[in-house]
Design an enzyme around this catalytic site. Structure first.
Site, PDB file in Angstrom:
ATOM      1  N   CYS A   1       0.861  -1.079   0.090  1.00  0.00           N
ATOM      2  CA  CYS A   1      -0.114   0.243   0.182  1.00  0.00           C
ATOM      3  C   CYS A   1       0.745   1.165  -0.027  1.00  0.00           C
ATOM      4  CB  CYS A   1      -1.088  -0.084   1.277  1.00  0.00           C
ATOM      5  SG  CYS A   1      -2.331   1.063   1.002  1.00  0.00           S
TER       6      CYS A   1
ATOM      7  N   ASP B   1      -3.134   1.556  10.344  1.00  0.00           N
ATOM      8  CA  ASP B   1      -4.361   2.533  10.597  1.00  0.00           C
ATOM      9  C   ASP B   1      -4.697   2.510  11.954  1.00  0.00           C
ATOM     10  OD1 ASP B   1      -4.366   1.779   7.594  1.00  0.00           O
ATOM     11  OD2 ASP B   1      -5.380   3.701   7.977  1.00  0.00           O
TER      12      ASP B   1
END
Ligand code: RUB
Length: 308
Positions: free
Chosen positions: A129, A198
């Site tokens: 990512c 996250d």
């Protein structure tokens, strides 16, 4: 509701702003700007506006505790402030927001100081990512004069890996892009895996872009060190009370725009990597074991457990 806040929430929802840090930064800047536009005449109305802003921003992406911690902190400081005039309270929002942003910046640099040491000369580093914290570490390692290669996954369905690839090329780092399903194929050539986060749970598990847990599995099988880089404020304090982190599920259209009718498409944005797959969490306090993360956070940021 102030336009600034609605606009920021919209940009976050549409992934025009992506990555936990950038999301938190955009949200807190919107709260700060929104507070300045306030026409409230009393502390009560001002607080009501702030809470509305908090609700809208929290809903923009569900799996973003750094953003939630940032906004909760600002709201808490206003709630507990002895100031009564709106003008003074706007100053409180402004000051607390700026301090939060400065401390985020300091954490990012400390993480780069520590993380870049793990990138050795001649090595190959895989990432998944796009994490601005990871790319900052890799840029720092390059600035230190190390020569290494980066392998990045494209990160379906919305290809954040391309952002990583472009950033790495711009930094003069030799970069290879692979499809997500090729991770295991390349894992034996890789010396180190570094991913962002996250959310960190009270058990020391990490939530990051969908596919991260598969990367971790492949890394464990190949005995490749797997590190997570994260500010401690990505910790979700509600997990200590038994709540699960909500995993955002995004539109099926991101996966297949004109899919045949009747087809079920699932599109979770994140997954959970259990702590036993993680060699260490590289944070502003150094490299720590996921097992000790809760304790460290309660020492460094005790307020995180108090604000709701
Ligand atoms: C981005 C992603 C990143 C983390 C960490 O997902 O999973 O690895 O957010 O990023 P998305 P950072 O693109 O869906 O937001 O280190 O920049 O906070």
């Amino acid at each position: 509701m102030h336009e600034t806040v609605l606009d920021a929430a919209d940009r976050i929802r549409r992934l025009e702003v992506q990555g936990a840090r950038n999301v938190a930064i955009a949200a807190i800047k919107a709260v700060k700007a929104g507070a300045k536009q306030s026409t409230a005449r009393s502390k009560g109305t001002f607080l009501k506006e702030l809470i509305e802003a908090k609700t809208v921003l929290f809903a923009s992406r569900e799996t973003e505790p750094l953003m939630r911690n940032a906004i909760r902190h600002v709201v808490h400081m206003v709630e507990t402030s002895e100031e009564e005039s709106v003008k003074e309270l706007v100053d409180v929002v402004s000051r607390v927001s700026s301090q939060f942003l400065e401390s985020l910046e300091r954490s990012k640099e400390k993480i780069a100081d520590v993380g870049s040491k793990r990138v050795s000369n001649g090595s190959k580093v895989l990432t998944h990512c796009h994490s601005s914290t990871v790319t900052n570490i890799l840029r720092r390692a390059k600035q230190e004069g190390k020569s290494f290669e980066v392998v990045c996954t494209e990160s379906r369905p919305v290809f954040q890996g391309r952002i990583t690839a472009k950033e790495m090329l711009d930094a003069g780092i030799e970069t290879t892009l692979i499809v997500d399903s090729a991770v295991r194929y390349f894992m034996n050539d890789v010396d180190l895996v570094v991913v962002g986060a996250d959310a960190i749970t009270s058990e020391g598990n990490v939530i990051n872009k969908i596919g991260t847990s598969m990367v971790a599995l492949a890394a464990k099988e190949a005995r490749t060190p797997f590190y997570v880089v994260s500010e401690l404020l990505k910790f979700d304090s509600l997990t200590i009370r038994g709540d699960y982190e909500t995993i955002e599920e995004r539109s099926p259209r991101e996966v297949w725009e004109d899919a045949p009718s009747g087809l079920t498409i699932r599109n979770p944005a994140f997954d959970v990597t259990r702590r036993e797959f993680i060699h260490g969490i590289i944070c502003e306090e150094g490299i720590v074991s996921p097992h000790s993360i809760s304790e460290l956070i309660s020492r460094k940021y005790p307020w995180i457990f108090e604000v709701t």
